[in-house]
Design a protein around this motif. Structure first.
Motif, PDB file in Angstrom:
ATOM      1  N   LEU A 210      53.845  50.488  92.026  1.00  0.00           N
ATOM      2  CA  LEU A 210      54.695  49.788  91.060  1.00  0.00           C
ATOM      3  C   LEU A 210      56.157  49.871  91.481  1.00  0.00           C
ATOM      4  O   LEU A 210      56.654  50.948  91.802  1.00  0.00           O
ATOM      5  CB  LEU A 210      54.558  50.418  89.670  1.00  0.00           C
ATOM      6  CG  LEU A 210      53.173  50.383  89.027  1.00  0.00           C
ATOM      7  CD1 LEU A 210      53.218  51.068  87.659  1.00  0.00           C
ATOM      8  CD2 LEU A 210      52.666  48.948  88.880  1.00  0.00           C
ATOM      9  N   ARG A 212      60.221  49.519  90.535  1.00  0.00           N
ATOM     10  CA  ARG A 212      60.907  50.029  89.336  1.00  0.00           C
ATOM     11  C   ARG A 212      60.918  48.999  88.220  1.00  0.00           C
ATOM     12  O   ARG A 212      60.813  49.349  87.048  1.00  0.00           O
ATOM     13  CB  ARG A 212      62.320  50.455  89.707  1.00  0.00           C
ATOM     14  CG  ARG A 212      62.274  51.696  90.575  1.00  0.00           C
ATOM     15  CD  ARG A 212      63.483  52.560  90.404  1.00  0.00           C
ATOM     16  NE  ARG A 212      63.147  53.889  90.886  1.00  0.00           N
ATOM     17  CZ  ARG A 212      63.996  54.894  90.944  1.00  0.00           C
ATOM     18  NH1 ARG A 212      65.234  54.740  90.530  1.00  0.00           N
ATOM     19  NH2 ARG A 212      63.624  56.069  91.377  1.00  0.00           N
ATOM     20  N   GLU A 214      58.635  46.843  87.579  1.00  0.00           N
ATOM     21  CA  GLU A 214      57.311  46.885  86.942  1.00  0.00           C
ATOM     22  C   GLU A 214      57.162  48.121  86.060  1.00  0.00           C
ATOM     23  O   GLU A 214      56.585  48.060  84.975  1.00  0.00           O
ATOM     24  CB  GLU A 214      56.213  46.856  88.012  1.00  0.00           C
ATOM     25  CG  GLU A 214      56.048  45.488  88.654  1.00  0.00           C
ATOM     26  CD  GLU A 214      55.145  45.522  89.885  1.00  0.00           C
ATOM     27  OE1 GLU A 214      54.282  44.651  89.981  1.00  0.00           O
ATOM     28  OE2 GLU A 214      55.323  46.420  90.741  1.00  0.00           O
ATOM     29  N   GLN A 215      57.719  49.239  86.543  1.00  0.00           N
ATOM     30  CA  GLN A 215      57.612  50.463  85.732  1.00  0.00           C
ATOM     31  C   GLN A 215      58.396  50.324  84.440  1.00  0.00           C
ATOM     32  O   GLN A 215      57.989  50.809  83.401  1.00  0.00           O
ATOM     33  CB  GLN A 215      58.125  51.671  86.523  1.00  0.00           C
ATOM     34  CG  GLN A 215      57.198  52.031  87.667  1.00  0.00           C
ATOM     35  CD  GLN A 215      57.619  53.325  88.343  1.00  0.00           C
ATOM     36  OE1 GLN A 215      57.629  54.374  87.735  1.00  0.00           O
ATOM     37  NE2 GLN A 215      57.980  53.225  89.600  1.00  0.00           N
ATOM     38  N   ARG A 218      56.507  48.811  81.697  1.00  0.00           N
ATOM     39  CA  ARG A 218      55.351  49.547  81.169  1.00  0.00           C
ATOM     40  C   ARG A 218      55.847  50.803  80.460  1.00  0.00           C
ATOM     41  O   ARG A 218      56.135  51.797  81.111  1.00  0.00           O
ATOM     42  CB  ARG A 218      54.410  49.968  82.297  1.00  0.00           C
ATOM     43  CG  ARG A 218      53.780  48.812  83.025  1.00  0.00           C
ATOM     44  CD  ARG A 218      52.773  49.348  84.026  1.00  0.00           C
ATOM     45  NE  ARG A 218      52.274  48.237  84.828  1.00  0.00           N
ATOM     46  CZ  ARG A 218      51.183  48.292  85.573  1.00  0.00           C
ATOM     47  NH1 ARG A 218      50.480  49.405  85.639  1.00  0.00           N
ATOM     48  NH2 ARG A 218      50.772  47.247  86.270  1.00  0.00           N
ATOM     49  N   HIS A 220      56.386  54.246  78.950  1.00  0.00           N
ATOM     50  CA  HIS A 220      55.756  55.536  79.233  1.00  0.00           C
ATOM     51  C   HIS A 220      56.091  56.425  78.052  1.00  0.00           C
ATOM     52  O   HIS A 220      57.175  56.338  77.487  1.00  0.00           O
ATOM     53  CB  HIS A 220      56.351  56.094  80.533  1.00  0.00           C
ATOM     54  CG  HIS A 220      55.673  57.313  81.047  1.00  0.00           C
ATOM     55  ND1 HIS A 220      55.929  58.565  80.574  1.00  0.00           N
ATOM     56  CD2 HIS A 220      54.738  57.458  82.031  1.00  0.00           C
ATOM     57  CE1 HIS A 220      55.178  59.449  81.238  1.00  0.00           C
ATOM     58  NE2 HIS A 220      54.446  58.807  82.119  1.00  0.00           N
ATOM     59  N   THR A 226      60.977  57.786  84.070  1.00  0.00           N
ATOM     60  CA  THR A 226      59.801  56.931  84.206  1.00  0.00           C
ATOM     61  C   THR A 226      59.610  56.419  85.625  1.00  0.00           C
ATOM     62  O   THR A 226      58.841  55.520  85.859  1.00  0.00           O
ATOM     63  CB  THR A 226      59.904  55.721  83.263  1.00  0.00           C
ATOM     64  OG1 THR A 226      61.140  55.068  83.531  1.00  0.00           O
ATOM     65  CG2 THR A 226      59.862  56.134  81.826  1.00  0.00           C
ATOM     66  N   TRP A 227      60.351  56.992  86.575  1.00  0.00           N
ATOM     67  CA  TRP A 227      60.209  56.486  87.946  1.00  0.00           C
ATOM     68  C   TRP A 227      59.240  57.341  88.724  1.00  0.00           C
ATOM     69  O   TRP A 227      59.574  58.446  89.130  1.00  0.00           O
ATOM     70  CB  TRP A 227      61.566  56.504  88.670  1.00  0.00           C
ATOM     71  CG  TRP A 227      62.704  55.907  87.926  1.00  0.00           C
ATOM     72  CD1 TRP A 227      63.930  56.456  87.726  1.00  0.00           C
ATOM     73  CD2 TRP A 227      62.752  54.622  87.313  1.00  0.00           C
ATOM     74  NE1 TRP A 227      64.726  55.590  87.036  1.00  0.00           N
ATOM     75  CE2 TRP A 227      64.041  54.470  86.755  1.00  0.00           C
ATOM     76  CE3 TRP A 227      61.832  53.577  87.155  1.00  0.00           C
ATOM     77  CZ2 TRP A 227      64.433  53.314  86.071  1.00  0.00           C
ATOM     78  CZ3 TRP A 227      62.227  52.439  86.469  1.00  0.00           C
ATOM     79  CH2 TRP A 227      63.503  52.318  85.944  1.00  0.00           C
ATOM     80  N   ASP A 228      58.066  56.861  88.926  1.00  0.00           N
ATOM     81  CA  ASP A 228      57.172  57.558  89.847  1.00  0.00           C
ATOM     82  C   ASP A 228      57.228  56.809  91.181  1.00  0.00           C
ATOM     83  O   ASP A 228      57.724  55.682  91.247  1.00  0.00           O
ATOM     84  CB  ASP A 228      55.747  57.605  89.291  1.00  0.00           C
ATOM     85  CG  ASP A 228      54.943  58.763  89.892  1.00  0.00           C
ATOM     86  OD1 ASP A 228      55.495  59.511  90.720  1.00  0.00           O
ATOM     87  OD2 ASP A 228      53.765  58.913  89.517  1.00  0.00           O
ATOM     88  N   THR A 230      54.854  55.687  93.548  1.00  0.00           N
ATOM     89  CA  THR A 230      53.518  55.317  94.030  1.00  0.00           C
ATOM     90  C   THR A 230      53.567  54.639  95.394  1.00  0.00           C
ATOM     91  O   THR A 230      52.591  54.696  96.149  1.00  0.00           O
ATOM     92  CB  THR A 230      52.855  54.354  93.023  1.00  0.00           C
ATOM     93  OG1 THR A 230      53.835  53.395  92.600  1.00  0.00           O
ATOM     94  CG2 THR A 230      52.356  55.104  91.807  1.00  0.00           C
TER      95      THR A 230
END
Ligand SMILES: [Zn+2]
Length: 620
Positions: A210, A212, A214-215, A218, A220, A226-228, A230
């Motif tokens: 995803l 940023r 897109e994150q 979504r 959380h 909220t920044w993973d 992936t």
């Protein structure tokens, strides 16, 4: 890391004993004819970690410091958070800082922290690579204890990651640590634990990488962060595939290639770097390179090459560092020059340098283009070799400060990300210094060191002696159990104008010695032959960006010279370029400023607590 390993050498390595880590590999590896798990064998290969030894110098000092720091860190402390969540006895002190438990509740207990256990895998990885260099029994025993101890906390659902803030971020590091424990320390449990963890992790990851944006779309439940990341997963997943032969890793890696919003546009030459998080998106270039190596995807090679070029031409300081405030800016807006008065967080140094070394090593191995070696050494001398060592309590050097004026400082939190990448990078100095090709050896970095290899019944090697970059001469002594014809390739840095000199046994080589390329010397090499390199290192000025033509860095050879003063000095251009070496222990140069004072111009690696300016003003 040693990539492009095939099934046969994988099995050979896996069955090797402790002594095997120190053994030199047979040249050439290309003779192996069994089916490979990779689509592309890069033209240049890394040596094994144990084939290269660093000799006295700053690179060896950083390697030794990091090795000792993590070898001496208490196992119980490292394993504590995993044991706590698993409900096992969890003795030992808290690590503190980023490492302790994140804010979630499990069975009525409330835990607090930032990213629990995030760097455990990196510490294991750093130790495994250090073991590959040193063959230290104590290091291998520690890796075995940590892997076993971690495995005891892992249940089939990886419940540790329930409501975890950054599951991909921490999984990626665990993945790397377990792969390296297997590859370099031959840990018997590591790949089994890796598979159990990976199969469980799928439940905590989105269906694809995803961006940023897109994150953001979504929500959380934990809105604080909220920044993973992936999009960095594929590199280690492809490596897990290469090391295990299990296709599910390869299929999962493909799923997490960030093609839509990142690699696709980059491969077509669209600069989509602006506003992305800097380090993790440079790190993602290495995932693109593994997609090229494993799948043969030319698109991903183009994405990595183009992305790296955009990094260099639109995001980089004279030091080679990039990403003020950990973000990429918009080219053409003067964002780099602007950052000098806006932030002290100019370059995330250990992580950034680690990612930079990885991508330049991949691209150098792919293209044999010496400019990637130039870029690697620029980051080496002007960023990471100036980082302070990690302290016993986890206090770490994180940002290089290029502000006017700047200072070196410790990071506010203990055990941050940069405490994880530093030991990995310092071990990687070994595999970055020399590379090998079917016809010989590439000398990429100039540092006191040796490299050894076997070919048939013969033992061969090179030994470098140099005070570079504080001296412009490099001596390379050839050793060999018998005479042997092969080619020694020597990087001639792009800045070494005019007339770099390369000679063998006192005689200047007849072939071309061109700045920005590898010079090659094919010879029937005999024990005791001497290769000598003498590089011109003229002073030059580099402006921070086109919008700030009067903000310049003074550069000599690979070294940026920082103005040591409490305020940003101003110079006449000619006076700055007339700076004189002051012949002291700190490698200073002296330049006369417009107010008549002599300003010390000092390399980053010799700066301690003093204030400095990376960029100085030119009188307009
Ligand atoms: Zn970091």
């Amino acid at each position: 890391m040693t990539f492009g390993i095939d099934r046969r050498s994988f099995l050979k390595t896996a069955t090797a004993t402790a002594a095997g880590a120190m053994a030199t590999r047979v040249l050439p590896a290309w003779a192996d004819s069994e089916k490979s798990l990779v689509a592309v064998s890069l033209p240049l290969a890394t040596f094994s970690y144990g084939d290269v030894q660093l000799l006295d110098g700053p690179m060896k000092r950083q390697f030794d410091e990091n090795h000792a720091r993590f070898l001496n860190l208490d196992d119980d402390r490292l394993l504590k958070v995993f044991r706590q969540v698993a409900g096992l006895p969890a003795p030992g002190e808290d690590m503190g800082g980023w490492y302790d438990l994140t804010g979630f509740t499990l069975e009525g207990n409330d835990f607090h922290g930032f990213i629990a256990g995030h760097s455990f895998g990196q510490y294991v990885s750093g130790l495994a690579r250090a073991y590959a260099v040193t063959g230290s029994d104590a290091t291998r025993a520690k890796i075995n204890r940590l892997v076993k101890g971690y495995g005891e906390t892992l249940d089939p659902k990886a419940k540790f990651f329930i409501d975890y803030r950054l599951p991909a971020y921490t999984y990626d590091k665990l993945s790397c640590g377990l792969i390296d424990a297997h590859e370099f320390a031959h840990d018997p449990m590591a790949m089994g634990i890796h598979e159990k963890l990976t199969r469980a992790m799928v439940a905590y990851l989105p269906e694809k990488a995803l961006s940023r944006a897109e994150q953001r779309s979504r929500p959380h439940k934990d809105t604080s962060y909220t920044w993973d990341e992936t999009y960095t997963l594929p590199e280690n997943l492809f490596l897990a595939y290469q090391r295990s032969g299990k296709p599910f890793y390869r299929d999962m890696a493909k799923r997490f290639l960030e093609d839509d919003s990142y690699f696709g546009p980059l491969s077509e030459g669209n600069n989509v770097l602006p506003f992305e998080h800097a380090y993790s998106h440079v790190n993602a270039f290495s995932s693109a390179m593994q997609a090229y190596i494993t799948l043969g995807s030319e698109k991903h090679l183009k994405a990595a090459k183009n992305g790296f070029e955009m990094l260099q031409t639109t995001q980089s300081f004279a030091t080679g560092g990039w990403g003020p405030n950990e973000a990429f800016g918009e080219p053409g807006t003067g964002q780099l020059g602007g950052s000098l008065t806006q932030t002290h967080a100019s370059f995330e140094t250990p992580c950034g340098a680690y990612g930079h070394f990885k991508i330049t090593r991949y691209l150098l191995r792919t293209t044999k283009d010496a400019r990637y070696g130039d870029s690697m050494e620029q980051v080496l001398y002007n960023t990471i070799l100036g980082a302070w060592p990690i302290q016993p309590d986890g206090t770490s050097f994180y940002y290089s400060d290029y502000a006017s004026t700047g200072k070196k400082v410790w990071y506010r939190d203990k055990w941050p990300c940069c405490s994880g990448t530093f030991p990995q990078l310092a071990a990687d100095y070994h595999i970055s210094t020399y590379l090998r090709s079917p016809d010989g050896v590439y000398v990429n970095l100039f540092t006191p060191s040796t490299v050894r290899w076997k070919d048939g019944s013969g033992n061969y090697g090179l030994k470098q002696e140099t005070k570079y970059p504080f001296d412009n001469k490099v001596q390379i002594r050839v050793s060999g159990s018998q005479a042997k014809e092969y080619t020694v390739y020597v990087r001639i840095p792009g800045w070494s104008q005019p007339n770099p000199v390369l000679s063998v046994n006192g005689k200047r080589v007849s072939g071309p010695v061109e700045p920005g390329r590898f010079a090659n010397v094919r010879n029937n090499w005999k024990d005791g032959d001497l290769i000598e390199l003498e590089l011109p290192m003229p002073l030059r000025l580099e402006q921070v960006d086109a919008n700030h033509p009067n903000l310049v860095a003074l550069v000599q050879g690979p070294l940026v010279l920082f103005a040591v003063a409490d305020s940003q000095p101003t110079f006449d251009r000619s006076a700055l370029l007339a700076a004189k070496a002051s012949n002291n222990a700190t490698g200073d140069w002296l330049a006369s400023s417009v107010d008549g004072s002599n300003v010390a111009m000092r390399p980053f690696m010799n700066i301690d607590k003093e204030s400095y300016s990376t960029y100085v003003l030119l009188k307009g």
